[in-house]
Scaffold this motif. Structure first.
Motif, PDB file in Angstrom:
ATOM      1  N   SER A   1       0.854  -1.190   0.000  1.00 10.34           N
ATOM      2  CA  SER A   1       0.000   0.000   0.000  1.00 10.34           C
ATOM      3  C   SER A   1       0.888   1.238   0.000  1.00 10.34           C
ATOM      4  CB  SER A   1      -0.928  -0.022   1.218  1.00 10.34           C
ATOM      5  OG  SER A   1      -1.898  -1.032   1.086  1.00 10.34           O
ATOM      6  N   CYS A   2       1.495   1.488  -1.151  1.00  7.07           N
ATOM      7  CA  CYS A   2       2.454   2.596  -1.290  1.00  7.07           C
ATOM      8  C   CYS A   2       2.005   3.585  -2.358  1.00  7.07           C
ATOM      9  CB  CYS A   2       3.837   2.055  -1.627  1.00  7.07           C
ATOM     10  SG  CYS A   2       3.917   1.154  -3.201  1.00  7.07           S
ATOM     11  N   TYR A   3       0.737   3.495  -2.763  1.00 10.12           N
ATOM     12  CA  TYR A   3       0.194   4.326  -3.840  1.00 10.12           C
ATOM     13  C   TYR A   3       0.958   4.133  -5.151  1.00 10.12           C
ATOM     14  CZ  TYR A   3      -3.846   6.652  -1.984  1.00 10.12           C
ATOM     15  OH  TYR A   3      -5.123   6.900  -1.543  1.00 10.12           O
TER      16      TYR A   3
ATOM     17  N   LEU B   1      -4.241  -0.722 -18.620  1.00 11.59           N
ATOM     18  CA  LEU B   1      -3.896  -0.591 -17.205  1.00 11.59           C
ATOM     19  C   LEU B   1      -5.052   0.083 -16.487  1.00 11.59           C
ATOM     20  CD1 LEU B   1      -1.752  -1.019 -15.020  1.00 11.59           C
ATOM     21  CD2 LEU B   1      -0.839   1.244 -15.578  1.00 11.59           C
ATOM     22  N   GLY B   2      -5.523  -0.552 -15.413  1.00  8.70           N
ATOM     23  CA  GLY B   2      -6.633   0.008 -14.670  1.00  8.70           C
ATOM     24  C   GLY B   2      -6.402  -0.107 -13.182  1.00  8.70           C
ATOM     25  N   GLY B   3      -7.244   0.582 -12.420  1.00  8.70           N
ATOM     26  CA  GLY B   3      -7.108   0.502 -10.977  1.00  8.70           C
ATOM     27  C   GLY B   3      -8.320   1.057 -10.266  1.00  8.70           C
ATOM     28  N   ILE B   4      -8.458   0.645  -9.024  1.00 10.14           N
ATOM     29  CA  ILE B   4      -9.573   1.054  -8.178  1.00 10.14           C
ATOM     30  C   ILE B   4      -9.024   1.779  -6.962  1.00 10.14           C
ATOM     31  CG2 ILE B   4     -11.456   0.219  -6.713  1.00 10.14           C
ATOM     32  CD1 ILE B   4     -11.664  -2.188  -8.682  1.00 10.14           C
ATOM     33  N   SER B   5      -9.581   2.959  -6.667  1.00  8.29           N
ATOM     34  CA  SER B   5      -9.188   3.757  -5.503  1.00  8.29           C
ATOM     35  C   SER B   5      -7.688   4.080  -5.571  1.00  8.29           C
ATOM     36  CB  SER B   5      -9.556   3.016  -4.214  1.00  8.29           C
ATOM     37  OG  SER B   5      -9.424   3.868  -3.088  1.00  8.29           O
ATOM     38  N   MET B   6      -6.884   3.609  -4.624  1.00  7.07           N
ATOM     39  CA  MET B   6      -5.439   3.810  -4.704  1.00  7.07           C
ATOM     40  C   MET B   6      -4.899   3.280  -6.025  1.00  7.07           C
ATOM     41  SD  MET B   6      -2.432   2.235  -2.230  1.00  7.07           S
ATOM     42  CE  MET B   6      -2.559   0.565  -2.927  1.00  7.07           C
TER      43      MET B   6
ATOM     44  N   SER C   1     -13.081   5.280  -9.159  1.00  8.41           N
ATOM     45  CA  SER C   1     -13.047   5.860  -7.805  1.00  8.41           C
ATOM     46  C   SER C   1     -11.606   6.171  -7.384  1.00  8.41           C
ATOM     47  CB  SER C   1     -13.709   4.914  -6.795  1.00  8.41           C
ATOM     48  OG  SER C   1     -15.026   4.611  -7.170  1.00  8.41           O
ATOM     49  N   GLY C   2     -10.851   6.753  -8.300  1.00 14.43           N
ATOM     50  CA  GLY C   2      -9.432   7.006  -8.063  1.00 14.43           C
ATOM     51  C   GLY C   2      -9.179   7.907  -6.864  1.00 14.43           C
ATOM     52  N   ALA C   3      -8.200   7.540  -6.063  1.00 16.25           N
ATOM     53  CA  ALA C   3      -7.871   8.297  -4.846  1.00 16.25           C
ATOM     54  C   ALA C   3      -6.828   9.364  -5.167  1.00 16.25           C
ATOM     55  CB  ALA C   3      -7.393   7.350  -3.755  1.00 16.25           C
ATOM     56  N   TYR C   4      -7.264  10.441  -5.801  1.00 16.53           N
ATOM     57  CA  TYR C   4      -6.363  11.523  -6.196  1.00 16.53           C
ATOM     58  C   TYR C   4      -6.239  12.516  -5.041  1.00 16.53           C
ATOM     59  CZ  TYR C   4      -6.956   9.403 -10.739  1.00 16.53           C
ATOM     60  OH  TYR C   4      -6.967   8.501 -11.773  1.00 16.53           O
ATOM     61  N   ILE C   5      -5.455  12.134  -4.061  1.00 13.23           N
ATOM     62  CA  ILE C   5      -5.421  12.848  -2.784  1.00 13.23           C
ATOM     63  C   ILE C   5      -4.111  13.604  -2.549  1.00 13.23           C
ATOM     64  CG2 ILE C   5      -7.079  11.308  -1.671  1.00 13.23           C
ATOM     65  CD1 ILE C   5      -4.663   9.870  -0.363  1.00 13.23           C
TER      66      ILE C   5
ATOM     67  N   TRP D   1     -16.559  10.377  -1.465  1.00  7.72           N
ATOM     68  CA  TRP D   1     -15.835  11.553  -0.970  1.00  7.72           C
ATOM     69  C   TRP D   1     -14.711  11.981  -1.911  1.00  7.72           C
ATOM     70  CZ3 TRP D   1     -10.678  11.940   0.945  1.00  7.72           C
ATOM     71  CH2 TRP D   1      -9.960  10.739   0.950  1.00  7.72           C
ATOM     72  N   LEU D   2     -14.374  11.090  -2.854  1.00  6.36           N
ATOM     73  CA  LEU D   2     -13.328  11.392  -3.822  1.00  6.36           C
ATOM     74  C   LEU D   2     -13.865  11.973  -5.134  1.00  6.36           C
ATOM     75  CD1 LEU D   2     -11.258   8.117  -3.320  1.00  6.36           C
ATOM     76  CD2 LEU D   2     -10.534  10.426  -2.644  1.00  6.36           C
ATOM     77  N   TYR D   3     -15.160  12.188  -5.216  1.00  2.00           N
ATOM     78  CA  TYR D   3     -15.768  12.608  -6.482  1.00  2.00           C
ATOM     79  C   TYR D   3     -15.161  13.920  -6.995  1.00  2.00           C
ATOM     80  CZ  TYR D   3     -19.320  13.693  -9.990  1.00  2.00           C
ATOM     81  OH  TYR D   3     -19.962  13.989 -11.170  1.00  2.00           O
ATOM     82  N   ASP D   4     -15.072  14.941  -6.138  1.00  2.00           N
ATOM     83  CA  ASP D   4     -14.511  16.222  -6.564  1.00  2.00           C
ATOM     84  C   ASP D   4     -13.037  16.090  -6.952  1.00  2.00           C
ATOM     85  OD1 ASP D   4     -16.904  17.513  -6.210  1.00  2.00           O
ATOM     86  OD2 ASP D   4     -16.432  18.276  -4.208  1.00  2.00           O
ATOM     87  N   ARG D   5     -12.332  15.180  -6.279  1.00  2.00           N
ATOM     88  CA  ARG D   5     -10.926  14.959  -6.631  1.00  2.00           C
ATOM     89  C   ARG D   5     -10.808  14.364  -8.028  1.00  2.00           C
ATOM     90  NH1 ARG D   5     -12.570  15.383  -1.184  1.00  2.00           N
ATOM     91  NH2 ARG D   5     -10.776  15.698   0.183  1.00  2.00           N
TER      92      ARG D   5
END
Length: 274
Positions: free
Chosen positions: A75-77, A112-117, A139-143, A212-216
């Motif tokens: 879990s290192c992004y 290449l695909g991914g979910i959240s992180m 649901s990408g975690a663009y944080i 909660w990540l929608y705006d990101r």
């Protein structure tokens, strides 16, 4: 068919457990490398065993003559380091292993695909490499910006120090003074490398409106637009950050990408959602 395989990696200095979903008795046209989200140790076994079922990946593979491989990683992004180089593993060792293991008659298309992180990771890795022209982020975690400003939604009770961040994915973004301009860590910066490397990708971004990540995700889409990168943004009404939304986004992505020709596209485009 769902298989559990082990890939030996020199670039990660470890063995990597992978779930492989491959249809039987049909020709494979596509290979989707699907990157998972943040894994807590206590939930790792559940994720490994249940993600293919939750996303109905066997049915998805049958429909699109596709193989899906899910490598289970830190879990290192998906931020690379000398000791754990995610770029070289995903775009090099894993792709080579897939071809060597399954011996396709013709080279399948790589996605290449991914979910959240994993959505963040797919965007980051694809910008660092030159072999993926279709990228899926669900649901990408663009944080990155949340990390830089110390948003409690991301940091919780931790302080933005190396000592406080040890054992968390946050550790891999430090030091904060370097994140904003970092091509290695900040996907908002790294997507500029597509143009530099003369790669003309298309992104499919899906996110639930109650996530909660929608705006990101909207912000990331704007950054793609600024770079002239083609994308399709799919809003999932009332969708949250959960398995139902992940499945809906991934299936919608494959339906859309089935009809997009990246190679023959002459200019970037934003594809309107229906």
């Amino acid at each position: 068919m769902i298989e559990t395989c082990t890939v030996k990696s020199k670039t990660l200095h470890s063995d990597v457990t992978c779930k492989v979903i491959i249809p039987q008795k049909i020709e494979i046209h596509k290979v989707l490398i699907l990157l998972h989200g943040n894994i807590y140790p206590e939930g790792a076994f559940f994720l490994i065993e249940n993600l293919p079922k939750e996303l109905s990946l066997e049915e998805l593979c049958e429909k699109y003559h596709m193989m899906v491989i899910i490598p289970y990683m830190k879990s290192c992004y998906y931020i690379s380091s000398e000791e754990y180089n995610c770029d070289r593993f995903i775009a090099g060792e894993l792709v080579d292993w897939i071809h060597g293991q399954y011996g396709f008659k013709e080279d399948p298309e790589l996605i290449l695909g991914g979910i959240s992180m994993g959505g963040y990771g797919a965007s980051l890795i694809s910008s660092h490499t030159s072999i993926f022209e279709k990228i899926i982020s669900v649901s990408g975690a663009y944080i990155t910006n949340d990390i830089i400003i110390g948003n409690p939604e991301v940091w919780g009770d931790r302080k933005p120090t190396m000592e406080s961040a040890i054992g968390s994915y946050l550790y891999y973004f430090l030091p904060l003074s370097e994140v904003e301009d970092s091509m290695e860590k900040n996907v908002f910066a790294s997507i500029s490398m597509f143009k530099k490397n003369q790669i003309n990708p298309v992104f499919f971004i899906a996110c639930g409106t109650k996530d909660w990540l929608y705006d990101r995700n909207l912000f990331f889409a704007e950054k793609l637009k600024e770079q002239g990168i083609g994308y399709d943004f799919y809003s999932i009404p009332d969708g949250d950050h959960d398995a139902d939304c992940f499945k809906m986004g991934l299936w919608a992505a494959m339906e859309r990408l089935e009809h997009i020709s990246v190679i023959n596209r002459q200019s970037p485009m934003e594809i309107p959602c229906s």
